[in-house]
Design a protein around this motif. Structure first.
Motif, PDB file in Angstrom:
ATOM      1  N   HIS A 142     -22.950   3.205  40.066  1.00  0.00           N
ATOM      2  CA  HIS A 142     -21.551   3.559  41.433  1.00  0.00           C
ATOM      3  C   HIS A 142     -20.723   4.732  40.817  1.00  0.00           C
ATOM      4  CE1 HIS A 142     -18.760   2.169  43.801  1.00  0.00           C
ATOM      5  NE2 HIS A 142     -17.635   2.336  42.817  1.00  0.00           N
ATOM      6  N   VAL A 143     -20.815   5.223  41.819  1.00  0.00           N
ATOM      7  CA  VAL A 143     -19.432   6.835  41.594  1.00  0.00           C
ATOM      8  C   VAL A 143     -18.436   6.616  42.311  1.00  0.00           C
ATOM      9  CG1 VAL A 143     -19.331   9.784  41.799  1.00  0.00           C
ATOM     10  CG2 VAL A 143     -21.376   7.927  40.763  1.00  0.00           C
ATOM     11  N   ASP A 144     -17.058   7.084  42.171  1.00  0.00           N
ATOM     12  CA  ASP A 144     -15.849   6.800  43.057  1.00  0.00           C
ATOM     13  C   ASP A 144     -15.412   8.590  42.860  1.00  0.00           C
ATOM     14  OD1 ASP A 144     -15.382   4.307  43.547  1.00  0.00           O
ATOM     15  OD2 ASP A 144     -14.687   3.746  41.857  1.00  0.00           O
ATOM     16  N   ILE A 145     -15.288   8.971  43.442  1.00  0.00           N
ATOM     17  CA  ILE A 145     -14.355  10.340  44.111  1.00  0.00           C
ATOM     18  C   ILE A 145     -12.924  10.209  45.103  1.00  0.00           C
ATOM     19  CG2 ILE A 145     -14.440  12.869  44.191  1.00  0.00           C
ATOM     20  CD1 ILE A 145     -17.432  12.517  44.418  1.00  0.00           C
ATOM     21  N   PHE A 163     -19.176  17.853  47.607  1.00  0.00           N
ATOM     22  CA  PHE A 163     -17.478  18.047  47.738  1.00  0.00           C
ATOM     23  C   PHE A 163     -16.878  19.195  46.328  1.00  0.00           C
ATOM     24  CE2 PHE A 163     -19.865  13.668  47.297  1.00  0.00           C
ATOM     25  CZ  PHE A 163     -18.453  12.958  48.762  1.00  0.00           C
ATOM     26  N   TYR A 164     -15.874  19.513  47.322  1.00  0.00           N
ATOM     27  CA  TYR A 164     -14.700  19.748  45.868  1.00  0.00           C
ATOM     28  C   TYR A 164     -14.134  19.440  45.866  1.00  0.00           C
ATOM     29  CZ  TYR A 164     -11.435  23.769  45.325  1.00  0.00           C
ATOM     30  OH  TYR A 164      -9.584  23.878  44.782  1.00  0.00           O
ATOM     31  N   VAL A 165     -13.550  20.220  44.816  1.00  0.00           N
ATOM     32  CA  VAL A 165     -12.467  19.261  43.402  1.00  0.00           C
ATOM     33  C   VAL A 165     -12.292  20.856  43.236  1.00  0.00           C
ATOM     34  CG1 VAL A 165     -14.128  17.239  43.035  1.00  0.00           C
ATOM     35  CG2 VAL A 165     -13.993  19.260  41.360  1.00  0.00           C
ATOM     36  N   SER A 166     -10.681  20.221  43.135  1.00  0.00           N
ATOM     37  CA  SER A 166      -9.607  21.445  42.991  1.00  0.00           C
ATOM     38  C   SER A 166      -9.471  21.576  40.906  1.00  0.00           C
ATOM     39  CB  SER A 166      -7.884  21.050  43.157  1.00  0.00           C
ATOM     40  OG  SER A 166      -7.343  19.808  42.517  1.00  0.00           O
ATOM     41  N   GLY A 167     -10.645  20.689  40.467  1.00  0.00           N
ATOM     42  CA  GLY A 167     -10.079  20.228  39.024  1.00  0.00           C
ATOM     43  C   GLY A 167      -9.975  19.213  38.707  1.00  0.00           C
ATOM     44  N   GLY A 168      -9.601  18.624  37.603  1.00  0.00           N
ATOM     45  CA  GLY A 168      -9.439  16.697  37.254  1.00  0.00           C
ATOM     46  C   GLY A 168      -9.916  16.350  36.759  1.00  0.00           C
ATOM     47  N   MET A 169     -10.377  15.224  36.297  1.00  0.00           N
ATOM     48  CA  MET A 169     -10.984  14.893  35.023  1.00  0.00           C
ATOM     49  C   MET A 169     -12.170  13.644  35.406  1.00  0.00           C
ATOM     50  SD  MET A 169      -9.482  14.866  32.503  1.00  0.00           S
ATOM     51  CE  MET A 169     -10.120  13.860  31.050  1.00  0.00           C
ATOM     52  N   LEU A 170     -13.141  13.323  34.828  1.00  0.00           N
ATOM     53  CA  LEU A 170     -14.412  13.278  34.598  1.00  0.00           C
ATOM     54  C   LEU A 170     -14.780  12.204  33.455  1.00  0.00           C
ATOM     55  CD1 LEU A 170     -17.098  12.341  36.370  1.00  0.00           C
ATOM     56  CD2 LEU A 170     -18.657  14.479  33.871  1.00  0.00           C
ATOM     57  N   GLU A 171     -14.722  10.372  34.193  1.00  0.00           N
ATOM     58  CA  GLU A 171     -14.793   9.847  33.048  1.00  0.00           C
ATOM     59  C   GLU A 171     -16.436   9.084  33.065  1.00  0.00           C
ATOM     60  OE1 GLU A 171     -13.471   5.489  32.082  1.00  0.00           O
ATOM     61  OE2 GLU A 171     -12.314   6.091  34.160  1.00  0.00           O
ATOM     62  N   VAL A 172     -17.086   9.033  32.129  1.00  0.00           N
ATOM     63  CA  VAL A 172     -18.332   8.480  32.665  1.00  0.00           C
ATOM     64  C   VAL A 172     -18.503   7.265  31.295  1.00  0.00           C
ATOM     65  CG1 VAL A 172     -21.619   8.825  32.036  1.00  0.00           C
ATOM     66  CG2 VAL A 172     -19.990  10.965  33.299  1.00  0.00           C
ATOM     67  N   VAL A 231     -19.753   6.621  37.202  1.00  0.00           N
ATOM     68  CA  VAL A 231     -18.982   7.860  37.268  1.00  0.00           C
ATOM     69  C   VAL A 231     -17.473   7.773  37.797  1.00  0.00           C
ATOM     70  CG1 VAL A 231     -19.144  10.366  37.711  1.00  0.00           C
ATOM     71  CG2 VAL A 231     -20.904   8.681  36.736  1.00  0.00           C
ATOM     72  N   THR A 232     -16.301   8.688  37.408  1.00  0.00           N
ATOM     73  CA  THR A 232     -15.257   8.377  37.927  1.00  0.00           C
ATOM     74  C   THR A 232     -14.682   9.587  37.778  1.00  0.00           C
ATOM     75  OG1 THR A 232     -14.395   6.222  37.844  1.00  0.00           O
ATOM     76  CG2 THR A 232     -12.570   7.482  38.737  1.00  0.00           C
ATOM     77  N   ILE A 233     -14.249  10.732  39.239  1.00  0.00           N
ATOM     78  CA  ILE A 233     -13.596  11.631  38.947  1.00  0.00           C
ATOM     79  C   ILE A 233     -12.119  12.192  39.771  1.00  0.00           C
ATOM     80  CG2 ILE A 233     -13.876  14.852  41.196  1.00  0.00           C
ATOM     81  CD1 ILE A 233     -17.231  13.286  40.176  1.00  0.00           C
ATOM     82  N   LEU A 234     -11.006  11.737  39.020  1.00  0.00           N
ATOM     83  CA  LEU A 234      -9.966  12.247  39.470  1.00  0.00           C
ATOM     84  C   LEU A 234      -9.593  13.631  39.619  1.00  0.00           C
ATOM     85  CD1 LEU A 234      -8.630   9.633  37.521  1.00  0.00           C
ATOM     86  CD2 LEU A 234      -9.665   8.868  39.523  1.00  0.00           C
ATOM     87  N   SER A 235      -8.826  13.841  40.788  1.00  0.00           N
ATOM     88  CA  SER A 235      -8.113  15.718  41.000  1.00  0.00           C
ATOM     89  C   SER A 235      -7.514  15.135  42.154  1.00  0.00           C
ATOM     90  CB  SER A 235     -10.206  16.087  41.978  1.00  0.00           C
ATOM     91  OG  SER A 235     -10.027  17.397  42.454  1.00  0.00           O
TER      92      SER A 235
END
Length: 140
Positions: A6-9, A63-72, A77-81
């Protein structure tokens, strides 16, 4: 059938993507990180750039992300930006203008903007334009 995760952005504005994927590629601080299901858990800061999500039987998403955190986690997978945008929704004219303004600020060291801030803005604008270019080339 390939194993999926599962992926969350998620951005400050809300959820940009939530779904199953076979592979995620993200712009880690030390280079691109490729993640498949059952990957070892880790946390990583992200730099501005392109996140690619490949789901079985579907076109890859970009997707474009401005930076942030990746949790695996093995199946998550969670991407917070602060900012996350689908590549197809990037405003090219605004990104070009941001790039131009940042380059001007860097050239004018006595200017109103701090040098580090101008560098960060330039990196974000270039990353947006590169993400859009990759999307248009079908590299997602």
């Amino acid at each position: 059938m390939a194993m999926t995760m599962h992926v969350d952005i998620v951005s400050a504005e809300g959820e940009i993507f939530s779904g199953q994927a076979e592979l995620v590629v993200a712009p880690g601080q030390e280079g691109e990180v490729g993640i498949a299901a059952r990957h070892a858990p880790f946390l990583s800061p992200l730099k501005p750039g392109e996140v690619r999500v490949k789901s079985e039987g579907q076109e890859p998403l970009s997707f474009y992300v401005s930076g942030g955190m990746l949790e695996v986690q093995p199946y998550l997978v969670t991407i917070l930006s602060e900012t996350a945008v689908r590549a197809k929704d990037i405003d090219e004219a605004a990104a070009q203008e941001a790039k131009r303004a940042a380059e001007e600020a860097l050239a004018d060291r006595s200017g109103r903007m701090e040098y580090a801030k101008a560098q960060a803005q330039l990196a974000e604008a270039v990353a947006q334009l590169r993400t859009l270019e990759n999307y248009r080339k079908g590299r997602a």
